[in-house]
Design an enzyme around this catalytic site. Sequence first.
Site, PDB file in Angstrom:
ATOM      1  N   LYS A 157      99.639  47.158  21.577  1.00  0.00           N
ATOM      2  CA  LYS A 157     100.576  46.126  20.276  1.00  0.00           C
ATOM      3  C   LYS A 157      98.921  45.151  20.067  1.00  0.00           C
ATOM      4  O   LYS A 157      97.941  46.058  19.748  1.00  0.00           O
ATOM      5  CB  LYS A 157     100.926  45.522  20.960  1.00  0.00           C
ATOM      6  N   ARG A 160      89.768  63.200  33.801  1.00  0.00           N
ATOM      7  CA  ARG A 160      91.236  63.029  34.205  1.00  0.00           C
ATOM      8  C   ARG A 160      90.492  61.565  35.254  1.00  0.00           C
ATOM      9  O   ARG A 160      91.764  60.539  35.195  1.00  0.00           O
ATOM     10  CB  ARG A 160      91.623  64.112  34.566  1.00  0.00           C
ATOM     11  N   TYR A 203     111.916  45.584  28.894  1.00  0.00           N
ATOM     12  CA  TYR A 203     111.304  47.162  27.664  1.00  0.00           C
ATOM     13  C   TYR A 203     112.771  48.114  28.000  1.00  0.00           C
ATOM     14  O   TYR A 203     112.504  48.253  29.125  1.00  0.00           O
ATOM     15  CB  TYR A 203     109.993  47.345  27.309  1.00  0.00           C
ATOM     16  N   ASP A 245     104.897  42.733  33.420  1.00  0.00           N
ATOM     17  CA  ASP A 245     104.725  43.183  31.803  1.00  0.00           C
ATOM     18  C   ASP A 245     103.828  42.106  31.138  1.00  0.00           C
ATOM     19  O   ASP A 245     104.914  41.040  30.460  1.00  0.00           O
ATOM     20  CB  ASP A 245     105.625  44.227  31.091  1.00  0.00           C
TER      21      ASP A 245
HETATM   22  C1  LIG Z   1     106.983  44.537  26.487  1.00  0.00           C
HETATM   23  C2  LIG Z   1     106.242  46.364  25.899  1.00  0.00           C
HETATM   24  N1  LIG Z   1     105.810  46.202  27.225  1.00  0.00           N
HETATM   25  C3  LIG Z   1     105.488  48.281  27.064  1.00  0.00           C
HETATM   26  C4  LIG Z   1     105.793  49.175  26.384  1.00  0.00           C
HETATM   27  C5  LIG Z   1     104.953  50.387  26.034  1.00  0.00           C
HETATM   28  O1  LIG Z   1     103.942  50.958  25.475  1.00  0.00           O
HETATM   29  P1  LIG Z   1     103.413  51.800  24.518  1.00  0.00           P
HETATM   30  O2  LIG Z   1     104.574  52.502  23.571  1.00  0.00           O
HETATM   31  O3  LIG Z   1     101.914  51.650  24.668  1.00  0.00           O
HETATM   32  O4  LIG Z   1     103.566  52.780  25.899  1.00  0.00           O
HETATM   33  C6  LIG Z   1     106.375  48.831  24.864  1.00  0.00           C
HETATM   34  C7  LIG Z   1     106.199  49.626  23.824  1.00  0.00           C
HETATM   35  O5  LIG Z   1     106.891  48.542  22.545  1.00  0.00           O
HETATM   36  C8  LIG Z   1     106.722  46.895  24.435  1.00  0.00           C
HETATM   37  O6  LIG Z   1     107.554  46.836  23.996  1.00  0.00           O
END
Ligand SMILES: Cc1ncc(COP(=O)(O)O)c(C=O)c1O
Length: 385
Positions: free
Chosen positions: A202, A55, A108, A177
């Site tokens: 992704k 962890r 998001y 992000d």
């Molecule tokens: C732009 C963006 N940031 C973060 C995330 C979150 O990622 P995770 O699904 O790996 O938690 C997503 C998920 O779709 C996303 O589209």
Amino acid sequence: MHDDDWICGRLGEDEPWILGAVNPPVFENSLFTFDSAEELGAAIRNEDERYVYWRGTNPTVDLVQRKLAALERGERAKCFGSGMGAISATISSLVSAGDHVLVLGAIYGPTTQFLRYLEKYGVTHTHVDDLAGCAEAVRPNTRLLYFESPSYMAYGVVDIAEVTAWARERGLVTAMDNTWSTPLFQKPLTMGVDLVVHSLSKYIGGHSDLVGGVVVGPERLIRPLALTEYQLYGAAMSPHDAAKVIKGLRTLPVRMAAHQERGLAVAAYLENHPSVRGVNHPGLPSHPGHAVAVRQMTGFSSLFSFELDTDSADRVGAFLTKLRHFRIGVSWGGFESLVNAPALTVEESVRATMGVPVGLVRLSVGLEPADTLIKDLDLALEELA
Ligand SMILES: Cc1ncc(COP(=O)(O)O)c(C=O)c1O
């Protein structure tokens, strides 16, 4: 793309390879042992640097962290069990009760939900559309400016250098992000962003076989986060997922080049179709953010949206089910083409506050030949008309 990023398959790896193996071993260890209690005590006091318990850190996860830090041009990276794990730990580490967060542009959905969740701990936030909105909404207690570029669903472009300069003048910390671009196509830390987060689920993973996240930035911000939020939230990445991320990174440059080419071909086709009201892809010269995008990015991924010429959710649904090569699903950035439409998955009231029209369709263009995908869209659009 920067020249040395082409070797991102090897970036951050030790030389020589262990036993000449082209892939590093996967350390399936939950714990590491010591010869004396004193040694263990010293390691525990420094658990983000010494291997003690999974962890905290694990050698396979550590390798991914070194590779991602090198790609993003950051001092240090910390991986998490999901993108949301990285995002929630990052935001939590930067704010305290009484602080205010500025959110610039569309982000998001679950990130907004997390900011709402923080309200019960006395952290407030305001969504704004642009820098003028930031100037109006900034308060003496504003601590963090958070954004995505390109932005969520609309794929609007934020001028990163301009926004970070504005934030720095006011003593705000910035977090962004960068999942859409990957570190290959955009390096926000070099444009003044303090902390960059990614969902590794992704493009970086690329095979729709893992969920993971990372935060990258300077040691002064990553170290406290690694010692507190990372340890206490317990959203550690597994070494098996880390090994999959390493595989994803080996082919990331060639996959991103292919995604870019196919995404732009599909977007250009849709832009000229009479049944399409508009296409939101920052790589198209017609996109309002294109000039800024080409200044700060070296390429474009293949996630974008377009608006069908309809105000009927049923017709949007019928269009989606007609497609054969775009599977209907959430997530994006994998080898497979995907389609999704907020009219069918997001509550109407929420969609209205986001300003998302009924006809909006999101495509994640995969690695299939562009001709095949265009033919598929062509047939479905013909039936819609
Ligand atoms: C732009 C963006 N940031 C973060 C995330 C979150 O990622 P995770 O699904 O790996 O938690 C997503 C998920 O779709 C996303 O589209």
